[in-house]
Design an enzyme around this catalytic site. Structure first.
Site, mmCIF file in Angstrom:
data_model
loop_
_atom_site.group_PDB
_atom_site.id
_atom_site.type_symbol
_atom_site.label_atom_id
_atom_site.label_comp_id
_atom_site.label_asym_id
_atom_site.label_seq_id
_atom_site.Cartn_x
_atom_site.Cartn_y
_atom_site.Cartn_z
ATOM 1 C CB CYS A 119 -0.888 0.037 1.237
ATOM 2 S SG CYS A 119 -1.906 -1.413 1.507
ATOM 3 C CB CYS A 178 -6.775 -0.638 -3.738
ATOM 4 S SG CYS A 178 -5.495 0.501 -4.261
ATOM 5 C CB CYS A 204 -34.663 1.053 17.776
ATOM 6 S SG CYS A 204 -35.581 -0.416 18.258
ATOM 7 C CG HIS A 205 -31.166 2.730 15.854
ATOM 8 N ND1 HIS A 205 -30.396 2.557 16.978
ATOM 9 C CD2 HIS A 205 -31.321 1.492 15.322
ATOM 10 C CE1 HIS A 205 -30.086 1.273 17.112
ATOM 11 N NE2 HIS A 205 -30.642 0.606 16.114
ATOM 12 C CB CYS A 248 -29.495 -4.455 13.912
ATOM 13 S SG CYS A 248 -29.545 -3.350 15.332
#
Lengths: 261, 107
Positions: free
Chosen positions: A76, A114, A180-181, A222
């Site tokens: 990298c 990549c 919920c959120h 979830c």
């Protein structure tokens, strides 16, 4: 878990269409990081790099960043150099639009792309330690910077679909993320606080997992929780959800690597 | 793959009590869990952590299956002279991973 996973809750959605159509996002001023809901001990664990277990992956990512891979022995770092400089703020802008596939791509997907295209290295499996380590290392360079979703208009339809998925009831319990959120984030589910679902600290270390994990792992958790069949890792819908979530969290500081209970 | 973090002060005064904090990446598999194929997952934990200060053992800990994965251990010791603080974790496979920190002690 087969391709049927893509059809999560579609029937339920058709029956309950618009079940949460009126749900509003969390007010900008009321937005709080998941870290805000934690016990002081867990917050202290995240704040101190010597006790934050996520740093083990960041450290491993730093090693992998400089390690040559593929037939030409490129790392990298060969192209991107010093990550502290070149990768600063990058994670805060993901998911981004990928010209090759005409679709949005998340940070882990970009890293793997990549690797395959530029390094000619074998792909890294989603949720594998090396991919999590590299993702955590890159995202760590953005710690403290505000989430800055790209303004690229080609992302809009995908983001809109993510928003729709967020409000679509799922699974046997027929609950949407928004139930919920957005609507009940100041309440509790069982003994645990419900949070506002701002993905600013991923990949993060969950004490429950005893490991670092991606946002996709959390989303799948979830989905299993509302008794839906979780979407497979790398599913386009998961990336669209991430697009919407990052838009909701725009301007909030990145925390990678986070610690959560 | 060695991934260990050791945090110790860089400098200290003679006789000062210093805190060493050490964390290592390890699955700490208890041996009590059943794998997806119905067979028990073999135990694989770190058995012992030894800390040496300039070659002399100053702290050791025996670890048991109830420890979490990626164990974090903090302890204190007295700084006496400049030197190397070396930590060695040995697991069930007999593999030992090491990490060191240098400390300068000056009055």
């Amino acid at each position: 878990m087969t391709r049927g996973g893509r059809a999560v809750g579609v029937t339920a959605a058709a029956l309950l269409a618009g079940g949460v159509a009126g749900a509003a996002d969390v007010e900008p001023d009321a937005r709080r990081s998941g870290a805000d809901f934690m016990a002081p001990e867990t917050r202290a664990m995240q704040a101190d790099d010597a006790s934050n277990p996520g740093m083990l992956w960041v450290l491993e990512g730093e090693r992998l960043w400089a390690e040559p891979a593929g037939p030409e022995g490129r790392a990298c770092a060969t192209c991107h150099g010093d990550a502290a400089r070149t990768m600063r703020g990058v994670a805060a802008r993901y998911p981004a639009f990928d010209n090759g596939s005409d679709r949005p791509v998340d940070l882990a997907g970009r890293i793997d792309q990549c690797r395959q295209a530029r390094q000619g290295a074998p792909p890294l499996a989603r949720e594998s330690d090396p991919l999590l380590a590299l993702t955590a290392y890159v995202a760590h360079q953005s710690r403290g910077m505000p989430v800055a979703p790209p303004g690229d208009t080609r992302l809009d339809p995908f983001r809109e679909n993510g928003r729709r998925l967020f409000q679509q009831p799922l699974g046997q319990l027929g609950l949407a993320c928004a139930n919920c959120h957005d609507e009940r984030w100041d309440g509790r589910l069982g003994g645990a606080p419900i949070t506002q679902a701002h993905p600013t600290a991923y990949p993060l270390y969950r004490l429950e997992w005893q490991a670092l994990g991606s946002l996709q792992r959390r989303l799948r958790n979830c989905m299993a929780g509302v008794r839906a069949e979780p979407l497979p890792f790398g599913a386009p819908e998961l990336i669209e959800l991430e697009l919407h979530l990052m838009q909701r969290a725009a301007g909030m500081p990145m925390e990678t690597p986070g610690v959560r209970p | 793959m060695t991934r260990a973090l050791v945090n110790a002060p860089k400098t200290a005064r003679p006789g000062e009590v210093i805190e060493i904090r050490a964390m290592i990446a390890h699955p700490m598999e208890t041996g009590y869990r059943i794998g997806p194929n119905g067979a028990p997952i073999p135990r694989h934990i770190i058995r012992r952590l030894v800390c040496t200060y300039d070659g002399a053992e100053v702290f050791a800990a025996d670890l048991y299956p109830a420890m979490s994965a990626n164990p974090y251990i903090a302890f204190s010791m007295v700084a006496t002279a400049s030197g190397t603080i070396a930590l060695a974790w040995t697991d069930d496979h007999g593999a030992t991973q090491t990490a060191t920190a240098e400390i300068t002690v000056a009055g």
